[in-house]
Design a protein around this motif. Structure first.
Motif, short mmCIF file in Angstrom:
data_model
loop_
_atom_site.label_atom_id
_atom_site.label_comp_id
_atom_site.label_asym_id
_atom_site.label_seq_id
_atom_site.Cartn_x
_atom_site.Cartn_y
_atom_site.Cartn_z
N UNK A 264 -8.92 -56.97 54.01
CA UNK A 264 -8.77 -55.64 53.41
C UNK A 264 -8.96 -54.54 54.47
N UNK A 265 -9.96 -54.71 55.33
CA UNK A 265 -10.20 -53.72 56.38
C UNK A 265 -9.04 -53.67 57.37
N UNK A 266 -8.38 -54.80 57.55
CA UNK A 266 -7.22 -54.85 58.45
C UNK A 266 -5.95 -54.38 57.74
N UNK A 267 -6.09 -53.97 56.48
CA UNK A 267 -4.98 -53.47 55.65
C UNK A 267 -3.87 -54.49 55.47
N UNK A 268 -4.31 -55.76 55.38
CA UNK A 268 -3.34 -56.82 55.15
C UNK A 268 -3.27 -57.22 53.68
N UNK A 269 -4.31 -56.88 52.90
CA UNK A 269 -4.29 -57.16 51.46
C UNK A 269 -4.85 -55.97 50.69
N UNK A 270 -4.54 -55.96 49.40
CA UNK A 270 -5.15 -55.02 48.46
C UNK A 270 -5.98 -55.85 47.48
N UNK A 271 -7.20 -55.41 47.22
CA UNK A 271 -8.08 -56.13 46.30
C UNK A 271 -8.09 -55.41 44.96
N UNK A 272 -7.52 -56.04 43.94
CA UNK A 272 -7.53 -55.52 42.57
C UNK A 272 -8.64 -56.22 41.79
N UNK A 273 -9.00 -55.67 40.63
CA UNK A 273 -10.05 -56.32 39.84
C UNK A 273 -9.71 -57.76 39.44
N UNK A 274 -8.42 -58.06 39.22
CA UNK A 274 -8.02 -59.37 38.72
C UNK A 274 -7.19 -60.19 39.71
N UNK A 275 -6.97 -59.68 40.92
CA UNK A 275 -6.14 -60.39 41.88
C UNK A 275 -6.26 -59.76 43.26
N UNK A 276 -5.83 -60.50 44.27
CA UNK A 276 -5.62 -59.89 45.59
C UNK A 276 -4.12 -59.97 45.88
N UNK A 277 -3.64 -58.97 46.61
CA UNK A 277 -2.20 -58.86 46.80
C UNK A 277 -1.88 -58.57 48.27
N UNK A 278 -0.92 -59.26 48.80
CA UNK A 278 -0.47 -59.08 50.18
C UNK A 278 0.18 -57.71 50.34
#
Length: 281
Positions: A264-278
């Motif tokens: 997330x810090x590298x801005x490679x994923x987004x963390x949602x409450x129910x999933x992580x997304x590329x």
């Protein structure tokens, strides 16, 4: 001042004289001790010193042997039950006279052929070398010198609803939580582990592996590759159940959270409450 001979321990004693039965050793406050001829090295001479284990024979008399038992006073071991009678259970500790585990010191009914983790102590009333399965009577459950991250030797001795109980360095009791056990743990198993953390009440939490930066980086790369191969979405988030994370990645929830946090810090994923997304380029 003469060194005191310790029952149930290794002692370095002086040979007073040799006889047809064996060697007579200077046992200090215990008096003369017999080292039977079958245990004598050929090079033994009067006046020389020899390291022996001192215990009580079948007549409760102190005797010396060059055989080393599987466990000594003040130690723990996983031993086999040889016999059970009205006195208690008798354990194989590697000497001709089996080790007594009295009924009062047992935590469950035992039968010949079973194994048990025990602590060995000197009974104050009888002065006999005795075993106890009640480890919490003799080993500390609260830590004093251990530090988080410290490598330790573990002997797994029981189970609870939370995880696997273990003897730490032969002196303390700790717990390996189910979420940190990435393999089947059998009672009696010895492993090297680590102090994961220490609770405010002093109880010790254990780990078999401590994640380092390289390991976390490798985990992050595997998570990233998995996202790229499976449509860019995963239902495992920092809020997922530890068992679900363990089943998929064979790591603790804490390690997983650190790995996706790094992504997330590298801005490679987004963390949602129910999933992580590329993150799409």
């Amino acid at each position: 001042m003469d060194k005191k001979t310790k029952l149930g321990q290794l002692n370095r004693l002086t040979v007073k004289h040799l006889t047809g039965m064996g060697a007579t050793l200077d046992g200090g406050q215990m008096g003369d001790l017999l080292l039977p001829r079958k245990h004598m090295p050929d090079s033994l001479q009067e006046g020389s010193q020899i390291e022996v284990f001192v215990y009580l024979d079948s007549e409760d008399q102190p005797v010396a042997t060059t055989e080393t038992p599987k466990v000594m006073v003040g130690q723990v071991a996983y031993l086999k039950v040889i016999d059970v009678n009205k006195t208690g259970a008798f354990l194989d500790w590697g000497l001709p006279k089996d080790l007594l585990l009295p009924f009062a010191e047992q935590t469950n009914a035992l039968r010949p052929g079973m194994h048990k983790v025990i602590y060995v102590y000197l009974d104050k009333a009888s002065r006999r070398i005795t075993a106890s399965a009640r480890l919490d009577k003799y080993l500390k459950e609260e830590n004093t010198p251990l530090q988080p991250g410290q490598p330790v030797d573990l002997l797994f001795c029981g189970r609870s609803e939370l995880g696997h109980k273990a003897v730490i360095n032969g002196r303390y009791l700790g717990l390996l939580h189910h979420s940190d056990a990435y393999q089947n743990i059998m009672i009696g198993t010895t492993k090297q582990g680590f102090v994961k953390s220490i609770n405010p009440d002093g109880r010790v939490n254990l780990a078999l592996h401590l994640p380092n930066k390289a390991q976390l980086s490798e985990l992050a790369e595997r998570i990233l590759a998995d996202l790229e191969a499976t449509g860019g979405v995963s239902q495992l988030t920092d809020k997922s159940q530890p068992d679900d994370i363990k089943a998929r990645w064979k790591v603790s929830k804490g390690s997983y959270k650190k790995a996706i946090g790094a992504l997330y810090k590298q801005r490679k994923i987004i963390i949602h409450p129910d999933r992580i997304e590329l993150v799409k380029d």
